[in-house]
Design an enzyme around this catalytic site. Structure first.
Site, PDB file in Angstrom:
ATOM      1  N   ASP A 194       0.778  -1.248   0.000  1.00  0.00           N
ATOM      2  CA  ASP A 194       0.000   0.000   0.000  1.00  0.00           C
ATOM      3  C   ASP A 194       0.813   1.305   0.000  1.00  0.00           C
ATOM      4  O   ASP A 194       1.811   1.412   0.715  1.00  0.00           O
ATOM      5  CB  ASP A 194      -0.855   0.103   1.264  1.00  0.00           C
ATOM      6  CG  ASP A 194      -1.612  -1.143   1.607  1.00  0.00           C
ATOM      7  OD1 ASP A 194      -1.533  -2.122   0.860  1.00  0.00           O
ATOM      8  OD2 ASP A 194      -2.274  -1.129   2.642  1.00  0.00           O
ATOM      9  N   GLU A 242     -10.571  -2.218   4.657  1.00  0.00           N
ATOM     10  CA  GLU A 242      -9.210  -1.725   4.899  1.00  0.00           C
ATOM     11  C   GLU A 242      -9.050  -0.324   4.299  1.00  0.00           C
ATOM     12  O   GLU A 242      -9.834   0.093   3.449  1.00  0.00           O
ATOM     13  CB  GLU A 242      -8.176  -2.655   4.243  1.00  0.00           C
ATOM     14  CG  GLU A 242      -8.202  -4.081   4.772  1.00  0.00           C
ATOM     15  CD  GLU A 242      -7.124  -4.986   4.161  1.00  0.00           C
ATOM     16  OE1 GLU A 242      -6.571  -5.793   4.901  1.00  0.00           O
ATOM     17  OE2 GLU A 242      -6.853  -4.894   2.955  1.00  0.00           O
TER      18      GLU A 242
HETATM   19  C1  FRU Z   1      -3.908  -3.567   2.764  1.00  0.00           C
HETATM   20  C2  FRU Z   1      -3.251  -4.009   4.068  1.00  0.00           C
HETATM   21  C3  FRU Z   1      -3.579  -3.046   5.174  1.00  0.00           C
HETATM   22  C4  FRU Z   1      -2.442  -3.249   6.123  1.00  0.00           C
HETATM   23  C5  FRU Z   1      -1.288  -3.485   5.188  1.00  0.00           C
HETATM   24  C6  FRU Z   1      -0.264  -4.456   5.717  1.00  0.00           C
HETATM   25  O1  FRU Z   1      -3.276  -4.029   1.628  1.00  0.00           O
HETATM   26  O2  FRU Z   1      -3.661  -5.321   4.380  1.00  0.00           O
HETATM   27  O3  FRU Z   1      -4.857  -3.246   5.750  1.00  0.00           O
HETATM   28  O4  FRU Z   1      -2.242  -2.149   6.955  1.00  0.00           O
HETATM   29  O5  FRU Z   1      -1.838  -3.986   3.990  1.00  0.00           O
HETATM   30  O6  FRU Z   1       0.860  -4.501   4.889  1.00  0.00           O
END
Ligand code: FRU
Length: 503
Positions: free
Chosen positions: A43, A225
């Site tokens: 992300d 998320e």
């Molecule tokens: C989304 C996610 C978030 C988390 C991160 C962990 O892709 O799962 O919810 O904070 O990636 O790398």
């Protein structure tokens, strides 16, 4: 320090010389998208603009090309297009890995971290405690903060972290914070399992719960998320857009990002309708949020992959890239608001050749007969007065291809990567993905941004978008249009120069 830097630079150069490896020239390496020089990325995080610099932090694992203990990587850009990777900003600590989150410029020094007139950058992020997870607890994700007094270069974690403790919700993460001037307070949107919880704070250190949204709204095929809540203007009126990523449960499987339009009063988000709408219907745009501190201009960026196969895509030195940055806007259709996304204009600075064609009957029209052999990356824009079935195929001599098109019978756009090249690293990667046409205009227009291993489609001024990645065994070398009745009014084709200065 300078000596050490020179030493490492030379050492790095010597290693590159020995192995003969040239970074950013590898097969599949995106040429107009940000990707980390090496290793795993997911992300985008902490996106914030300050004094002419766009900061992009990102989920980063510097020890492997698959996901692991998360850090915040960092890159900066003056134009949203050319990026310089910076040293790692945040490292895991005793409270856990550094998961996704946001960053703000604390102009009024509400946090009190500012010293000697220096404006603090504040990062707000989830700490994920792997020990707690292993023990089967349900409170191992908590929110922490860190500050920087040198514009994002060095970060200090707050010594009283976490600032928002988990009340016993397993998935409790990805804080996106913005300033709400009407009440002179900060608002945090937090993903809490199957809903978004809003918190507020006067100082970024003490947080109060305001409301929850979404248990009964939108798509729920997976966990929620990476939220964002963004005010966009429509005819002078402020419309709030709540962006929520979901994994799995996307419209074409796996991870994707939905949104809601509505009102926000500093406490509660109220949607205008209960429709499920997607920022991008393709399989490869996830966890996107907007830059902070950009005024009325709202710029969105996503991770160009999908949790279904992100860790097994056939790239070697690095894994994953970001999408191109996209300007967000609003359109109203039959009384309902829709978010539009369009590639930022800054991308035009990469144009190196220009082919402009008018009034084309595109029945089996080989565009490369006019443009010369396809050499990615390119951008292709075209418009028509009517809409009818058409397809555009990018192909190589082995007849591997990606096909982008529109199907009138179902009123769907599609991207077909069934025969795109390497697909067997994951079942279902080889698929034809679809998106509904939202526009009801008789004209249509399309922008395709095509890089070495991705296509981003923006149809009808960004009302229906799809992003898909691909991995041909040989680069695609032709673009051919197919259609019986479709007529192009105007077409513009540009080869684009690499942002890594190597085309
Ligand atoms: C989304 C996610 C978030 C988390 C991160 C962990 O892709 O799962 O919810 O904070 O990636 O790398």
């Amino acid at each position: 320090m300078k000596f050490l830097f020179t030493f490492f630079l030379l050492a790095g150069f010597a290693t590159a010389q020995k192995t003969g490896h040239q970074f950013y020239k590898e097969p599949y390496r995106p040429q107009i998208h940000f990707s980390p020089k090496e290793k795993w990325m997911n992300d985008p995080n902490g996106m914030v603009f300050y004094k002419g610099i766009y900061h992009l932090f990102f989920q980063y694992y510097p020890d492997s090309t698959v996901w692991g203990p998360m850090h915040w990587g960092h890159a900066t850009s003056k134009d949203l297009i050319h990026w310089q990777q910076q040293p790692i900003a945040l490292y895991p600590d005793s409270l856990g890995y550094i998961f996704s989150g946001s960053a703000v410029i604390d102009k009024n020094n509400t946090s009190g971290f500012g010293k000697n007139g220096k404006t603090p950058f504040i990062a707000i992020f989830t700490q994920h405690d792997p020990k707690g997870e292993k023990e089967g607890r349900n409170d191992y994700q908590n929110q922490s903060i860190a500050y920087s007094l040198d514009e994002g270069k060095t970060w200090f974690k707050y010594d009283r972290n976490p600032v928002l403790k988990n009340p016993g919700i397993k998935d409790f993460r990805d804080p996106k914070v913005h300033w709400y001037p009407e009440d002179k307070k900060w608002i945090m949107a937090l993903a809490t399992l199957n809903r978004i919880t809003f918190y507020s704070s006067k100082d970024l250190k003490t947080w109060t719960k305001e409301s929850e949204f979404g248990q009964q709204n939108g798509a729920h095929g997976g966990v929620w998320e990476c939220p964002d809540i963004v005010p966009l203007k429509y005819n002078g009126k402020t419309i709030w857009v709540l962006v929520v990523s979901i994994n799995p449960g996307g419209p074409n499987g796996g991870s994707a990002t939905q949104y809601f339009t509505g009102t926000f009063n500093g406490k509660t988000f109220t949607p205008f309708d209960n429709d499920t709408k997607w920022i991008d219907y393709g399989p490869d745009d996830y966890a996107g949020v907007t830059w902070s501190n950009t005024g009325d201009r709202k710029i969105f960026l996503g991770w160009m992959s999908n949790w279904q196969y992100a860790t097994v895509v056939p790239t070697k030195i690095w894994r994953s890239a970001m999408t191109v940055p996209r300007n967000l806007g609003l359109e109203k259709i039959k009384g309902k608001y829709y978010v539009t996304s369009q590639p930022v204009n800054e991308l035009n600075d990469l144009n190196i050749s220009n082919v402009n064609l008018q009034n084309l009957q595109v029945n089996n029209f080989d565009l490369t007969s006019k443009t010369g052999k396809l050499s990615l990356p390119v951008s292709l824009k075209f418009s028509s007065e009517k809409i009818d079935d058409f397809s555009i195929s990018l192909s190589n001599a082995d007849n591997e291809k990606v096909v982008i098109g529109y199907d009138k019978a179902t009123n769907n756009y599609y991207i077909d990567r069934t025969s795109s090249g390497k697909t067997d690293f994951k079942k279902n990667f080889a698929a034809r993905v679809v998106a509904p046409r939202i526009s009801n205009s008789p004209n249509m227009d399309m922008i395709l941004i095509i890089d070495k291993s991705s296509v981003e489609m923006f149809a009808d001024k960004g009302l229906t978008n799809m992003t898909a990645i691909f991995f041909p065994n040989e680069p695609y070398s032709r673009i051919v249009f197919h259609s019986e009745h479709f007529k192009i009014k105007d077409l513009q084709y540009h080869e684009l120069k690499s942002i890594w200065n190597q085309k």
